[in-house]
Design an enzyme around this catalytic site. Sequence first.
Site, PDB file in Angstrom:
ATOM      1  CB  CYS A  68      -5.557   0.177  -6.431  1.00 49.06           C
ATOM      2  SG  CYS A  68      -4.198   0.477  -5.288  1.00 49.06           S
ATOM      3  CG  HIS A 101      18.368  -6.655  -2.997  1.00 45.84           C
ATOM      4  ND1 HIS A 101      18.926  -5.502  -2.506  1.00 45.84           N
ATOM      5  CD2 HIS A 101      19.277  -7.166  -3.877  1.00 45.84           C
ATOM      6  CE1 HIS A 101      20.123  -5.304  -3.054  1.00 45.84           C
ATOM      7  NE2 HIS A 101      20.353  -6.308  -3.900  1.00 45.84           N
TER       8      HIS A 101
HETATM    9  C1  RB5 Z   1      -9.689   4.481  -5.094  1.00 43.76           C
HETATM   10  O1  RB5 Z   1     -10.193   5.770  -5.196  1.00 43.76           O
HETATM   11  C2  RB5 Z   1      -8.289   4.496  -4.511  1.00 43.76           C
HETATM   12  O2  RB5 Z   1      -8.334   4.810  -3.164  1.00 43.76           O
HETATM   13  C3  RB5 Z   1      -7.629   3.172  -4.731  1.00 43.76           C
HETATM   14  O3  RB5 Z   1      -7.573   2.908  -6.102  1.00 43.76           O
HETATM   15  C4  RB5 Z   1      -6.202   3.026  -4.233  1.00 43.76           C
HETATM   16  O4  RB5 Z   1      -5.409   4.070  -4.700  1.00 43.76           O
HETATM   17  C5  RB5 Z   1      -6.027   2.776  -2.797  1.00 43.76           C
HETATM   18  O5  RB5 Z   1      -4.928   2.578  -2.279  1.00 43.76           O
END
Ligand code: RB5
Length: 143
Positions: A68, A101
């Site tokens: 993400c 680990h």
């Molecule tokens: C999305 O904007 C962002 O919040 C997501 O990709 C991530 O970083 C969340 O932990």
Amino acid sequence: MSSNVIAIACDHGGFQLKVELKDHLSQQGFQVLDLGAEGTESVDYPDYAQLLVEAIKEGRAERGVLICGSGIGMCMVANRHKEIRAALVHDALGARLSRLHNNANVLCLGGRMIGVELARDCLNIFLETEFEGGRHARRTEKL
Ligand code: RB5
């Protein structure tokens, strides 16, 4: 279950890095199980982390990669499941230690935090490094 299958999932913040890493995995001879997202349109990272968790629980893949924007949200979702040991990694040493680990089975990366070259390096190390076991096994059993 084939250890040659690597599951991968992302949200919009991780999409571009997912494209790069999928390509890299295929070139290395891995079979990639891509669970979305399909583009840079805004989506909710828990939905995609959940898909990857299910794929691992069901034995469709042994290992996975979640991406993400920061890697943080994906890692939080994945680690709610006892079958998952997800590690948020920013560098080669972190990737190595997550395997040596912690016997990590999911690598979490931040698409907005890490460059492609470093991400490839972390992924290679994650896939190549064996768990040390021993005292570390005693600890992972307590997770
Ligand atoms: C999305 O904007 C962002 O919040 C997501 O990709 C991530 O970083 C969340 O932990």
